[in-house]
Design an enzyme around this catalytic site. Structure first.
Site, mmCIF file in Angstrom:
data_model
loop_
_atom_site.group_PDB
_atom_site.id
_atom_site.type_symbol
_atom_site.label_atom_id
_atom_site.label_comp_id
_atom_site.label_asym_id
_atom_site.label_seq_id
_atom_site.Cartn_x
_atom_site.Cartn_y
_atom_site.Cartn_z
ATOM 1 N N SER A 117 1.718 68.204 38.574
ATOM 2 C CA SER A 117 2.702 67.058 39.869
ATOM 3 C C SER A 117 1.665 66.328 40.314
ATOM 4 C CB SER A 117 3.219 67.973 41.034
ATOM 5 O OG SER A 117 4.489 68.147 39.979
ATOM 6 N N LEU A 118 0.669 65.292 39.620
ATOM 7 C CA LEU A 118 -0.844 64.474 40.544
ATOM 8 C C LEU A 118 -0.896 63.891 41.708
ATOM 9 C CD1 LEU A 118 -3.368 65.256 39.706
ATOM 10 C CD2 LEU A 118 -3.300 63.019 38.669
ATOM 11 N N CYS A 121 14.982 65.069 41.249
ATOM 12 C CA CYS A 121 14.409 65.380 41.571
ATOM 13 C C CYS A 121 13.646 64.601 42.979
ATOM 14 C CB CYS A 121 12.618 64.865 41.152
ATOM 15 S SG CYS A 121 12.732 64.851 39.011
ATOM 16 N N CYS A 126 17.550 71.764 34.768
ATOM 17 C CA CYS A 126 16.011 72.451 35.964
ATOM 18 C C CYS A 126 16.356 73.135 36.897
ATOM 19 C CB CYS A 126 16.026 70.837 36.754
ATOM 20 S SG CYS A 126 14.796 70.734 37.583
ATOM 21 N N SER A 147 6.256 73.422 36.089
ATOM 22 C CA SER A 147 5.545 72.287 37.163
ATOM 23 C C SER A 147 4.789 72.764 37.797
ATOM 24 C CB SER A 147 6.813 71.402 37.547
ATOM 25 O OG SER A 147 5.795 70.722 37.883
ATOM 26 N N CYS A 198 5.698 68.456 51.240
ATOM 27 C CA CYS A 198 5.076 67.563 50.130
ATOM 28 C C CYS A 198 5.471 66.240 51.167
ATOM 29 C CB CYS A 198 4.716 67.390 48.667
ATOM 30 S SG CYS A 198 3.950 68.717 47.877
ATOM 31 N N ASN A 220 13.566 58.891 43.570
ATOM 32 C CA ASN A 220 13.948 59.276 44.521
ATOM 33 C C ASN A 220 13.837 59.436 45.789
ATOM 34 O OD1 ASN A 220 15.262 59.005 41.728
ATOM 35 N ND2 ASN A 220 14.446 61.137 41.956
HETATM 36 N N1 SAH Z 1 6.824 72.481 43.335
HETATM 37 C C1 SAH Z 1 6.653 71.816 41.589
HETATM 38 C C2 SAH Z 1 8.209 71.780 41.425
HETATM 39 C C3 SAH Z 1 9.150 71.675 41.908
HETATM 40 S S1 SAH Z 1 8.933 69.125 42.326
HETATM 41 C C4 SAH Z 1 6.052 71.111 41.590
HETATM 42 O O1 SAH Z 1 5.206 70.251 42.852
HETATM 43 O O2 SAH Z 1 5.818 70.686 40.659
HETATM 44 C C5 SAH Z 1 9.032 68.682 40.922
HETATM 45 C C6 SAH Z 1 9.145 67.956 40.633
HETATM 46 O O3 SAH Z 1 9.810 67.134 41.425
HETATM 47 C C7 SAH Z 1 7.559 67.954 41.081
HETATM 48 O O4 SAH Z 1 6.761 66.678 40.042
HETATM 49 C C8 SAH Z 1 7.535 66.676 42.590
HETATM 50 O O5 SAH Z 1 6.336 65.949 42.964
HETATM 51 C C9 SAH Z 1 8.797 65.768 42.074
HETATM 52 N N2 SAH Z 1 9.276 64.901 43.087
HETATM 53 C C10 SAH Z 1 9.103 65.563 44.208
HETATM 54 N N3 SAH Z 1 10.508 64.852 45.082
HETATM 55 C C11 SAH Z 1 10.713 63.224 44.733
HETATM 56 C C12 SAH Z 1 11.430 63.103 44.597
HETATM 57 N N4 SAH Z 1 11.558 62.338 46.024
HETATM 58 N N5 SAH Z 1 11.443 61.393 43.651
HETATM 59 C C13 SAH Z 1 10.519 61.886 42.452
HETATM 60 N N6 SAH Z 1 10.150 62.730 42.099
HETATM 61 C C14 SAH Z 1 10.121 63.838 43.195
#
Ligand code: SAH
Length: 352
Positions: free
Chosen positions: A220-221, A339, A107, A197, A118, A296
């Protein structure tokens, strides 16, 4: 001597051939050096042991490599390994090796920090610093690959651009790094094993379609209801779910590839049957695989994971509609490698 400013990894094979010719050296040296850089993933000129010392000095006086250095390595009880890397200008990024079953997944990060903010993501709390260069993205793969071989005796099987940053806001470098990772001149991994992603930047998803990329796309929906998605992903205010549907349709028409939908399960927020129905409606527009992701926890963030029961009910609802659904449990939680947990601590500790 002034410090060289040209990064050798921006040079094509032809440019290197010209360089050697101009310096009175054999042309085949260029191929040798090129292979050291891209096939043998050398991260210093001194690693190029079959190149004479004099030639290595010549290279050093003209080029930089700006390679990543391993800064810290942390091992989780579940065998996940998180590494932090120092960039040539001192910034720190993170990458993770996740062994699971017969998979070895890397990753990797695409930016230093992130400016998407976010609401549920730790990386979103740190400020954006800069885009990674394509070779810095590549180095993460090379180093994690070496770690996989050394620690577990297996090469990488998958690469996911799911670390720090938003890949679609660093489009050129992400595409160029993916090209290198899959080029037979370099690591030669199948593009089908690479997943990029994105938070969902409609114009860039269209561009991926126009560029007919061969890697997978994950979106990432996290909610298929605009008002809810706005609350957790501020970028949704810039392009709505309707814009995303059109962009992803275009991507699918151009590439024929199936889209991965990531959906992090947030207790009491996006995990009701009404939410599942909205998700199913969104997914009617193109072939998808849905990953329900365990949330997480992040310090000072009010969201909680939905837990196994609610996640199971959500999954069953979607499966009854014949959708392909996987539940993804967290890995590397004890070392903040999961993640959305990347880089927060290191960056704060070192005040970078
Ligand atoms: N910016 C990109 C890639 C990085 S995040 C994106 O938004 O896809 C990779 C994934 O982890 C994304 O789906 C994101 O929403 C998710 N993610 C972020 N924080 C998280 C958390 N605390 N627990 C689980 N997934 C999380």
């Amino acid at each position: 001597m002034t410090t060289p400013s040209v990064n050798i990894r921006t040079q094509t094979l032809e440019e290197l051939e010209l360089f050697f010719r101009e310096h009175g050296e054999q042309r085949y040296r260029a191929r040798q050096v090129y292979d050291w850089i891209w096939k043998k993933t050398a991260r210093s000129f001194d690693q190029m042991t079959d190149i004479s010392k004099a030639t290595r000095e010549l290279l050093k006086s003209h080029f930089t490599l700006n390679a990543l250095e391993v800064y810290t390595t942390q091992r989780s009880e579940d065998k996940t390994i998180k590494m932090s890397f120092r960039l040539f200008d001192g910034h720190i990024i993170e990458g993770v090796l996740i062994p699971s079953g017969n998979r070895m997944t890397a990753c990797i990060s695409s930016q230093v920090g992130c400016n998407l903010a976010c609401k549920f993501c730790a990386t979103g709390m740190i400020r954006y610093i800069r885009n990674l260069h394509f070779e810095e993205i590549f180095d993460q793969v090379a180093i994690i690959q070496e770690t996989a071989l050394k620690e577990y005796g297996h090469p990488l099987s998958n690469i996911v651009y799911m670390g720090m940053g938003e890949p679609m806001l660093n489009y050129q470098n992400v595409l160029r790094s993916a090209e290198k990772i899959s080029s037979p001149d370099s690591l030669g991994m199948s593009p089908q094993r690479i997943t990029v992603s994105t938070v969902g930047i409609a114009s860039m998803i269209r561009q991926l379609g126009n560029d007919k990329v061969r890697f997978n796309l994950a979106l990432s929906l996290h909610s298929a209801i605009n008002e809810k998605r706005n609350q957790i992903i501020p970028y949704n205010l810039r392009n709505s779910l309707e814009d995303l549907v059109e962009a992803v349709k275009h991507f699918h028409q151009q590439t024929h590839s199936r889209i991965t939908i990531e959906y992090v399960m947030l207790k009491g927020f996006n995990d009701s049957i009404t939410d599942a129905r909205a998700l199913a409606d969104f997914c009617k527009n193109f072939p998808v695989k849905v990953n329900l992701i365990q949330y997480n926890p992040v310090e000072n963030v009010p969201y909680e994971d939905s837990g196994p029961e609610r996640t199971e009910a959500f999954r069953l609802f979607l499966e009854k509609l014949n959708m392909v659904v996987n539940v993804r449990r967290s890995r590397g939680k004890d070392i903040d490698a999961a993640c959305g947990q990347l880089a927060n601590k290191i960056i704060h500790q070192h005040k970078i």
